[in-house]
Design an enzyme around this catalytic site. Structure first.
Site, PDB file in Angstrom:
ATOM      1  N   ASP A 235       0.848  -1.186   0.000  1.00  0.00           N
ATOM      2  CA  ASP A 235       0.000   0.000   0.000  1.00  0.00           C
ATOM      3  C   ASP A 235       0.890   1.245   0.000  1.00  0.00           C
ATOM      4  OD1 ASP A 235      -2.964   1.026   0.770  1.00  0.00           O
ATOM      5  OD2 ASP A 235      -1.453   2.227   1.809  1.00  0.00           O
ATOM      6  N   ILE A 236       0.526   2.239  -0.821  1.00  0.00           N
ATOM      7  CA  ILE A 236       1.283   3.497  -0.856  1.00  0.00           C
ATOM      8  C   ILE A 236       0.931   4.311   0.386  1.00  0.00           C
ATOM      9  CG2 ILE A 236       1.730   5.620  -2.148  1.00  0.00           C
ATOM     10  CD1 ILE A 236       0.823   4.118  -4.673  1.00  0.00           C
ATOM     11  N   ASP A 252      -2.480   9.645 -10.148  1.00  0.00           N
ATOM     12  CA  ASP A 252      -2.424   8.619 -11.198  1.00  0.00           C
ATOM     13  C   ASP A 252      -0.983   8.369 -11.646  1.00  0.00           C
ATOM     14  OD1 ASP A 252      -5.142   8.350 -11.104  1.00  0.00           O
ATOM     15  OD2 ASP A 252      -5.549   9.543 -12.902  1.00  0.00           O
ATOM     16  N   GLU A 278      -4.855   2.328  -3.995  1.00  0.00           N
ATOM     17  CA  GLU A 278      -3.394   2.375  -3.934  1.00  0.00           C
ATOM     18  C   GLU A 278      -2.794   1.067  -3.424  1.00  0.00           C
ATOM     19  OE1 GLU A 278      -4.838   4.309  -0.019  1.00  0.00           O
ATOM     20  OE2 GLU A 278      -5.526   4.020  -2.080  1.00  0.00           O
TER      21      GLU A 278
END
Length: 356
Positions: A235-236, A252, A278
């Site tokens: 996960d970002i 994006d 994400e």
């Protein structure tokens, strides 16, 4: 005007099937050339005995060829078929049975099914008529000899000429009437492949999507092709902040950067998919947890060090990963859930880490 342009020239009648007309023109040319060769190979004596018949048939071929530029499709088609019947029957006594004139009936049979439009019943009726005529020629004309003596060599040349003309005609008819169908089928297959790819691909990143990832994991469990499988959920960190600060277009670009970095660094070792938002799911076949941990640490450090340039903005991000080993005896959804739980442990413990 070249020969190709002459053959492809439109007819005056509107809303007619040009493909049939073009086919007929080519067939007339094939038959005419075969006719000329037959006359040459038959010899001067045959020509002398059948001068009027040969001259009339030659003129009829030319007239009917010209007729295709003015007639509608159906009359032109029937004229060609009737001519081919009469030409074959009239030339049998001239060249003899062995010359193979009767084989031209196969062309008529092909046209019955490929060129004629209408109910299939009529096509079978026409085909039955062709069969009856073919049987009658066997009964009445089988073994008939030519009007004059033809040498063995010339007799063989007549056979070669006529069977070649029939084969070339069949090949051409098959090509003309199957080409568009084959092209349409190929386009449909490509379109289906494209739809299948789109159905299993994330449009933004080009990665596999959630559906494809589940299918892949299910297949691994079903086939047990790997000695060990590891599953990681990534996960970002603070991705919402990226969107809020720089805009969704920048978000994006960050997603695409992460996807590309994963592919560049893990394509040979992992099945990579965008799980949603994400989040990314990585599946490592033939990798135990320790091996996958090393790969993920390398990937995490790579992402942390990079700077993403979007317009005038320079964006730095980090990622957190949850890693677990996939047990074949457990449900694949459980493995994904375990990886997700470890991901949230990493989030709770400060992010930018791999939790195993």
């Amino acid at each position: 005007m070249g020969l190709v342009s002459l053959i492809n020239k439109d007819i005056k009648a509107e809303n007619e099937n040009k493909r049939v007309i073009v086919t007929l023109r080519v067939l007339y040319i094939i038959v005419f050339l075969a006719f000329v060769l037959d006359v040459c190979f038959a010899g001067i004596d045959v020509v002398k005995m059948n001068t009027v018949k040969i001259a009339v048939l030659a003129v009829v071929i030319i007239v009917l060829f010209i007729y295709t530029y003015f007639s509608k499709t159906k009359p032109s088609l029937f004229c060609f078929m009737i001519f081919l019947f009469l030409w074959s029957l009239m030339m049998m006594p001239c060249f003899g049975w062995r010359a193979g004139m009767q084989n031209y009936f196969i062309i008529i049979l092909m046209l019955c099914f490929f060129a004629m439009h209408g109910r299939n019943l009529y096509k079978f009726i026409y085909a039955g008529f062709v069969l009856i005529v073919r049987i009658l020629t066997i009964v009445l004309l089988s073994g008939i000899k030519s009007d004059v003596e033809i040498s063995d060599m010339n007799d063989k040349l007549l056979q070669i000429t006529n069977i070649s003309a029939v084969f070339i005609s069949i090949i051409f008819i098959s090509y003309m009437f199957s080409r568009k169908e084959n092209e349409a089928e190929n386009k449909l297959m490509k379109y289906n492949d494209q739809l299948k790819k789109e159905a299993s691909t994330d449009q933004l990143t080009g990665l596999n999507n959630r559906r494809k990832a589940r299918e892949y994991l299910t297949r691994l469990k079903k086939e047990e092709v790997s000695t060990a499988v590891s599953v990681a959920m990534g996960d970002i960190d603070f991705f919402k902040k990226v969107n809020d600060t720089y805009g969704h277009d920048a978000g994006d670009e960050v997603l695409k950067f992460v996807a590309k970095t994963m592919v560049d660094n893990c394509r040979t070792t992992a099945f990579i998919s965008r799980w949603g938002g994400e989040e990314f799911l990585l599946i490592f076949p033939d990798c135990n947890g320790d091996q996958a941990f090393i790969i993920l640490e390398r990937l995490r450090n790579k992402i942390q060090k990079e700077t993403i340039v979007v317009g005038d903005n320079k964006i730095k991000i980090t990622m957190t990963f949850g890693l677990t080993e996939f047990n074949y005896s457990k449900d694949e959804e459980l493995a994904i859930k375990e990886a997700d739980e470890k991901l949230y442990i990493g989030k709770s413990n400060g992010r930018n880490q791999v939790v195993y």
